[in-house]
Every structure is written in C-alpha cells, then in structure tokens.
Design an enzyme around this catalytic site. Structure first.
Site, PDB file in Angstrom:
ATOM      1  N   GLY A  92       0.823  -1.206   0.000  1.00 44.41           N
ATOM      2  CA  GLY A  92       0.000   0.000   0.000  1.00 44.41           C
ATOM      3  C   GLY A  92       0.854   1.251   0.000  1.00 44.41           C
ATOM      4  CB  SER A  93      -0.120   4.763  -0.584  1.00 44.34           C
ATOM      5  OG  SER A  93      -1.087   4.906   0.433  1.00 44.34           O
ATOM      6  N   GLY A 117       0.559  -0.964   6.394  1.00 42.03           N
ATOM      7  CA  GLY A 117      -0.480   0.039   6.541  1.00 42.03           C
ATOM      8  C   GLY A 117      -1.782  -0.590   6.999  1.00 42.03           C
ATOM      9  CE  LYS A 163      -2.522  -5.158   6.777  1.00 41.33           C
ATOM     10  NZ  LYS A 163      -2.220  -4.066   5.830  1.00 41.33           N
ATOM     11  CD  GLU A 168      -1.720  -6.278   3.338  1.00 43.32           C
ATOM     12  OE1 GLU A 168      -1.261  -5.299   2.735  1.00 43.32           O
ATOM     13  OE2 GLU A 168      -2.894  -6.324   3.742  1.00 43.32           O
ATOM     14  CE  LYS A 187      -5.715   4.961   5.569  1.00 37.75           C
ATOM     15  NZ  LYS A 187      -4.618   4.131   5.186  1.00 37.75           N
TER      16      LYS A 187
HETATM   17  C1  A5P Z   1      -3.157  -3.678   1.310  1.00 41.00           C
HETATM   18  O1  A5P Z   1      -3.825  -4.849   0.979  1.00 41.00           O
HETATM   19  C2  A5P Z   1      -3.803  -3.018   2.466  1.00 41.00           C
HETATM   20  O2  A5P Z   1      -3.995  -3.826   3.578  1.00 41.00           O
HETATM   21  C3  A5P Z   1      -3.088  -1.733   2.860  1.00 41.00           C
HETATM   22  O3  A5P Z   1      -2.125  -1.971   3.829  1.00 41.00           O
HETATM   23  C4  A5P Z   1      -4.104  -0.801   3.373  1.00 41.00           C
HETATM   24  O4  A5P Z   1      -5.138  -0.756   2.413  1.00 41.00           O
HETATM   25  C5  A5P Z   1      -3.536   0.574   3.585  1.00 41.00           C
HETATM   26  O5  A5P Z   1      -3.176   1.127   2.358  1.00 41.00           O
HETATM   27  P1  A5P Z   1      -2.699   2.623   2.267  1.00 41.00           P
HETATM   28  O6  A5P Z   1      -1.455   2.750   3.077  1.00 41.00           O
HETATM   29  O7  A5P Z   1      -2.436   2.832   0.794  1.00 41.00           O
HETATM   30  O8  A5P Z   1      -3.788   3.494   2.754  1.00 41.00           O
END
Ligand code: A5P
Length: 227
Positions: A30-31, A86, A98, A107, A125
């Site tokens: 994720g970002s 994340g 998540k 994950e 969040k």
């Molecule tokens: C990936 O599958 C997700 O679990 C990410 O960790 C979660 O969506 C957070 O993403 P961002 O950091 O992009 O908000």
C-alpha cells in the site's frame, strides 16, 4: 510530496526505527508501506542497515524491494522479526481492517508470523469501531464466487465485488476475487471473524484482531504511538 504523503512517510519512519541490522522484515503493501520499504532501501544503501532480508506481502512490494536492492526471501518457519504494514482502519485497541490494496491474505500470514507487527497510517485511519468508514474486504476463490457472495450478504448491509480499472473483477496476487462488505453498523468483530472464517469459499478477510503490537498514527504535527 503532499501533506498526506508526508504524514504517511513520518509514520513509516517511526516504524523503521524498530528495524535493526540482521533482521528479517515483513514488507507490507500500500501507499504507506511503500514509504517504509523506501526508507529501508535508503538505509541499506547508506550502510545504516546491513544484512536485512525482506518478506514482501505482494508482487508490488516485491518489485519495489527488488528495485531498491533489498534481498527478498520467502516466509519460513522462523517468521519475521518485525512486520510493518499500513491499515485501512485501526481502533485504539489496535484491531484493524486491512486489504483495500487487495493483499490481505499474504499480509495476514506474514503478520501472524511476526515477532512484532507494526501498523502505520495517518489520522484518517483511526476509528472508534471497525467498519466505521472502511469496507471490509473478503478474498474468495473464483469457483462459485457468486454463491459465496450470497452467503456473505448475510453478514453485511451491502456488498460489492471489487472491480479493476477495466471494469473486470479485481484479481488478487493469489488469483482470487475480493468482495467488499459494508458493515453498516457496529458489529462484534470476534463473531464476524468466526462467521467469515467459517464461510466456504472464503480464503481470508481483512479483520486483523489482536495482531498488532504497535501502531504509529501521523497527525499534522506529530506521530502518536498506540500500543
Ligand atoms: C493492502 O492490501 C492493504 O492492507 C493496505 O495496507 C491498506 O489498504 C492501507 O493502504 P494505504 O497505506 O495505501 O492506505
């Protein structure tokens, strides 16, 4: 970089203070996790970290890690020393949703084998209960997915199969589909966890209950540690 990206980066930088030379590190997706992977790569290139091995939770994170020269290994029985990832939602008790990035199954496997599991994110969040703002992603196998979806409808106010930018069903790195559930009201997450886990066709879901040891939440002027 936008203010939001700076906050994500600040949360990530707090988390990588837990990464020491010689560790095996779970690399989230994720970002926000991207900032953590970037920072690990930077520390390796500067010689501030040595002998790090990464366990990526997605093809995207693997590609980023490889591009930065982070050695990659598969998750073994010894697990990882620390996993950094994340989240879409986290409560003050560190329960989380998540999977909006679609990598929830890998994950969760990596997080469940982490000596220390750290969540990172910006203040958007932090919620008082799971499902307050985010959908709950559920990964299902393609076989009879519409029948599985019908069962899942009993656990949600609304639900939708996730689509990609071409309006086709989104496919995870595992070759599965994602159904996004709108919970609609405060639910007992433990009960929902059991219900979803017992549903045939469900591979895994985005409830991460009692798994995180720490969370770093970035605000405009500070990063708060939750534990
Ligand atoms: C990936 O599958 C997700 O679990 C990410 O960790 C979660 O969506 C957070 O993403 P961002 O950091 O992009 O908000």
């Amino acid at each position: 970089m936008t203010d939001l990206e700076i906050r994500k980066q600040q949360a990530a930088h707090r988390a990588i203070e837990h990464v020491k030379s010689g560790m095996i590190v779970g690399l989230g997706t994720g970002s926000t996790a991207r900032h953590a992977i970037a920072a690990i790569g930077q520390k390796l290139s500067r010689g501030e970290l040595r002998n790090i091995k990464g366990v990526p939770t997605s093809a995207a994170s693997k590609a980023q890690a490889v591009s930065l020269g982070i050695p990659i290994i598969e998750l073994g029985p010894g697990g990882v020393d620390v996993a950094i990832d994340g989240m879409d939602e986290v409560t003050p008790e560190l329960d989380a949703i998540k999977g909006l990035g679609g990598a929830l199954t890998r994950e969760k496997i990596v997080a469940s084998h982490a000596k220390v599991f750290i969540l990172i994110g910006d203040e958007r969040k932090l919620v008082s209960y799971l499902g307050e703002r985010s959908a709950l992603p559920v990964e299902v196998i393609p076989f009879a997915w519409e029948a599985t979806q019908f069962t899942l409808a009993g656990f949600a106010e609304a639900l939708v199969p996730r689509k990609n930018e071409c309006d086709k069903l989104f496919m995870t790195d595992n070759g599965n589909y994602i159904i996004d559930l709108t919970l609609g009201e405060q639910r007992d997450p433990q009960q929902l966890n059991c219900e979803l886990s017992c549903t045939p066709g469900v591979v895994d879901h985005g409830l991460f209950l009692g798994m995180a040891d720490l969370a770093y939440i970035a605000y405009e002027n500070r990063v708060e540690e939750l534990s």
